[in-house]
Design an enzyme around this catalytic site. Structure first.
Site, mmCIF file in Angstrom:
data_model
loop_
_atom_site.group_PDB
_atom_site.id
_atom_site.type_symbol
_atom_site.label_atom_id
_atom_site.label_comp_id
_atom_site.label_asym_id
_atom_site.label_seq_id
_atom_site.Cartn_x
_atom_site.Cartn_y
_atom_site.Cartn_z
ATOM 1 N N ASP A 267 6.001 6.220 73.491
ATOM 2 C CA ASP A 267 6.387 5.850 74.850
ATOM 3 C C ASP A 267 7.602 4.910 74.745
ATOM 4 O O ASP A 267 7.968 4.452 73.660
ATOM 5 C CB ASP A 267 5.230 5.220 75.630
ATOM 6 C CG ASP A 267 5.462 5.332 77.140
ATOM 7 O OD1 ASP A 267 6.588 5.649 77.560
ATOM 8 O OD2 ASP A 267 4.515 5.099 77.911
HETATM 9 C C1 BGC Z 1 6.136 5.421 80.853
HETATM 10 C C2 BGC Z 1 5.993 6.893 80.546
HETATM 11 C C3 BGC Z 1 7.288 7.618 80.835
HETATM 12 C C4 BGC Z 1 8.404 6.962 80.044
HETATM 13 C C5 BGC Z 1 9.744 7.641 80.210
HETATM 14 C C6 BGC Z 1 7.391 4.825 80.222
HETATM 15 O O1 BGC Z 1 7.616 3.533 80.669
HETATM 16 O O2 BGC Z 1 4.987 4.753 80.392
HETATM 17 O O3 BGC Z 1 4.938 7.428 81.289
HETATM 18 O O4 BGC Z 1 7.158 8.968 80.514
HETATM 19 O O5 BGC Z 1 8.516 5.619 80.454
HETATM 20 O O6 BGC Z 1 10.271 7.455 81.446
#
Ligand code: BGC
Length: 721
Positions: A267
């Site tokens: 993530d």
């Molecule tokens: C979130 C994810 C997301 C990623 C990309 C993160 O902060 O937890 O769910 O896919 O950002 O945008």
């Protein structure tokens, strides 16, 4: 390009080129991007060089056919071996045509509809140049303080698994190479992000492996069984180790036990976050932990970029781990057909044709109507065209109904409630006033609302949380509506008119001051682009509410987590021999939620006949059939959701008081009745034992049939040899 050819390509790559394939950066880093340069500061801060960017493997959040094509073309020119970029973005519940938030879609219990929302989201996004979506999010959720519950389909592992499959089918279709209207899916957040302690985002998760396997893992597994191409790590710890550096979780379980051979992405920033978590002294150790765990792509931090080479050169990391990661990334590029056509689905013409098309809007309207849950109705809904309506509240004329994960959606394109009602019945009988803002209000606003309401037959209140109050980093400790809105309800109540509340929010709320004060409550969640139209359809009875909750509405926040499939304890409340005091209970509030899992009303009524069971004994070979006849006893056509639960009375470990095993949606005309038959097999009775073995127990069970997890009829049976 078969694996052998990809291997030849990898052999031509320098170690630096290979490492940069593992890097994912946002669009503005790249030549050809219209916001290029805006990120110069961050680029320096990240310590990213031009060489890295020329060789980066994937891009985050870049969409729009024109820009994506420009960036891809520039990249192919700049990249020595001509390896195309993978374009990834969060297309969570729609691209430009926004569907209801996933928690709302969950309440439809409609897999075909859920799949179709993903088909449409994929088609629009693919035309806009997206190759991979960071969806579905399938984290099981039990704590409405957590802002991200709106991204999940709820608290049940079986239902979440069905939705995980439906979304993956919708996004990916059956042939990603040929079908350019689809995108690869990335299931997230592995694992158990939904169990963050106290509902505080990014917080610790710690639970037994049995609990993890029984409740939290099934939906991720279901997504992978459906062929989901990618997995994203979670921010949280799992058994003391952040998921992103958790070798047992990622290598032993995900890769070895489950056989997942696709791309695993961290993530956002999660590799580097191992430093504040306190399991890595610096970036190098974070990179070491992540590559050992099998993380292929590092999203938005440069730990691999800065340290992997050194770690390989000093012998701490085997280069084969790097090659393995590069191979998985290149294979995905191959599966998506990018080596043959690096622009894939991106098309300026198609993008224009598809985005917010009439068909897509209609699908969004249907989806929203199927996702709003009627929570209360004391003879006030549906409204009649002749009635004078005062539509009051901060959501009466608001476009903030798309939800926090709709970054490409436009609030201006959203159909507001007022517009939806006027479009359906005309403006003559509808007056509107804001009453207050979401968190503040003035005397003048209140006076205007009281005036509007005085001349009405029915007051419709459009209330809720603004979308920033849920979603990522949107945790709340108090989950009631903001005080000013409760005051608005109380003030309007003095007029003694029927009141309907339509709620816009991303979580189950504590409904004190709402549920007990008004005559009808329609939970609209964030219903998406066509929200106002769908709500008008429901309020005026053009559509009959059919959605059912997939997450319990707590009596108050003090009960949280409160969920239907809990254990019984040794001192359950209400047992025949229970003492008055020394039982598992609160002294000040009930144990039960205000509204249970599976609950929701319709404008018609349904009567259940006595349910019958084919035998009181089940064997391994001989399943049972359970039958019930359901009759529409009301005045209009309606959809009923018949639910089947079980309870294992004596387990090897304690078992939940109810577990959903099956459900059936039926449409009945007034007076029509239909027999619903469920088959229950031994396989559905299996669970994880103390040694983690997944099997059933011989012995006594209950089966329950009903219209929600609370109001059920009980049947008994025994599983024998
Ligand atoms: C979130 C994810 C997301 C990623 C990309 C993160 O902060 O937890 O769910 O896919 O950002 O945008």
């Amino acid at each position: 390009m078969p694996e052998q050819q990809l291997r030849i390509l990898i052999n031509q790559m320098s170690i630096e080129e290979k490492i940069s394939q593992l890097l994912q950066l946002a669009g503005p880093f790249f030549e050809g991007s219209e916001s290029q340069g805006e990120i110069t500061g961050p680029m320096e801060a990240l310590g990213i060089t031009d060489h890295s960017i020329r060789n980066t493997g994937s891009v985050l959040g870049l969409t729009g056919a024109k820009e994506v094509i420009q960036v891809q073309e520039a990249h192919l020119k700049n990249n020595r071996l001509g390896i195309p970029l993978l374009m990834m973005a969060d297309i969570v519940h729609g691209y430009k045509t926004i569907f209801p938030v996933p928690l709302a879609i969950g309440c439809s219990w409609d897999m075909d509809m859920a799949e179709n929302t993903a088909v449409i989201a994929a088609a629009e996004a693919s035309a806009a140049g997206v190759h991979v979506t960071f969806a579905p999010m399938v984290d099981l959720v039990r704590d409405p303080r957590w802002g991200r519950v709106m991204e999940s389909t709820g608290e049940d592992p079986f239902l979440n698994s069905e939705f995980a499959r439906a979304f993956v089918r919708g996004f990916q279709g059956s042939d990603l190479t040929q079908d350019r209207s689809r995108v690869a899916a990335c299931v997230k957040h592995f694992a158990a992000y939904g169990a963050s302690e106290g509902g505080r985002d990014y917080n610790t998760v710690d639970m037994s492996e049995r609990q993890l396997r029984e409740y939290y893992l099934p939906a991720y597994r279901a997504a992978l069984d459906e062929g989901c191409e990618m997995v994203m790590t979670a921010f949280n710890t799992v058994d003391g180790i952040p998921a992103t550096g958790n070798r047992r979780l990622m290598r032993d379980l995900l890769r070895d036990e489950w056989g997942f051979d696709g791309v695993l992405i961290s993530d956002w920033g999660a590799v580097k976050e191992m430093i504040p978590h306190g399991i890595a002294a610096g970036e190098a150790e974070a990179a070491y932990r992540a590559i050992q765990a099998g993380v292929d792509i590092e999203m938005m931090t440069p730990s691999y970029e800065h340290h992997l080479k050194g770690l390989i050169e000093n012998g701490q990391v085997d280069e084969s781990l790097l090659d393995e990661a590069v191979m998985r990334i290149l294979k995905l590029k191959h599966t998506l057909g990018l080596f043959d056509n690096p622009h894939r689905g991106a098309s300026i013409e198609l993008e224009q044709e598809l985005i917010l098309s009439e068909t897509h809007r209609q699908a969004a309207r249907d989806a929203a109507a199927k996702s709003c849950v009627l929570l209360k109705n004391d003879n006030v809904l549906p409204l009649k065209k002749e009635q004078k309506i005062a539509l009051i509240g901060p959501f009466a004329q608001s476009g903030d109904i798309l939800g926090p994960w709709s970054w490409m959606g436009s609030k201006e394109e959203a159909i507001q409630v007022y517009t939806g009602m006027v479009n359906l019945v005309g403006s003559t009988n509808i007056t509107t006033a804001q009453g207050c803002d979401i968190e503040t209000g003035t005397e003048a606003q209140l006076a205007e609302a009281l005036l509007a309401a005085q001349h009405s037959d029915v007051i419709v209140l459009a209330l809720g949380e603004h979308s920033e109050m849920s979603g990522e980093a949107g945790s709340l400790a108090d989950i009631r509506l903001p005080q000013i809105q409760l005051e608005l309800i109380a003030a309007l109540q003095s007029l003694n008119k029927p009141m309907v509340a339509v709620l816009f929010n991303g979580r189950p709320l504590d409904l004190h001051g709402v549920y007990d004060q008004v005559d009808a409550v329609l939970e609209a969640w964030y219903p998406g682009t066509e929200g106002g139209a769908a709500i008008a359809d429901l309020l005026y009875g053009r559509q009959n509410p059919s959605a059912r909750l997939t997450m319990s509405f707590p009596y108050s926040v003090g009960q949280v987590p409160v969920y239907y499939n809990h254990f019984n304890t040794g001192r359950p409340q209400g047992a025949p021999d229970a003492q008055v005091r020394y039982v598992s209970q609160y002294l000040d509030i009930p144990n039960e939620p205000l509204l249970p899992f599976g609950y929701g009303l319709s404008y018609t009524t349904f009567e259940y006949s006595e349910a019958t069971i084919s035998s009181t004994t089940m064997t391994l070979e001989q399943p049972l059939t359970i039958k019930v006849r359901v009759t529409n006893t009301g005045e209009c056509t309606g959809e009923e959701l018949v639910q089947l639960y079980i309870r294992d009375l004596v387990g090897e470990v304690v078992r939940p008081v109810k577990e959903l095993k099956s459900f059936r949606k039926i449409i009945l005309e007034p007076k029509e009745s239909q027999e619903v038959t469920f088959t229950l097999t031994e396989e559905q009775l299996r669970y994880h034992h103390s040694n983690l073995e997944f099997k059933s127990d011989f012995g006594d069970f209950h089966a329950y049939i009903g219209s929600n997890s609370r109001d059920v009829t009980e049947l008994k049976f025994t599983l024998t040899k």
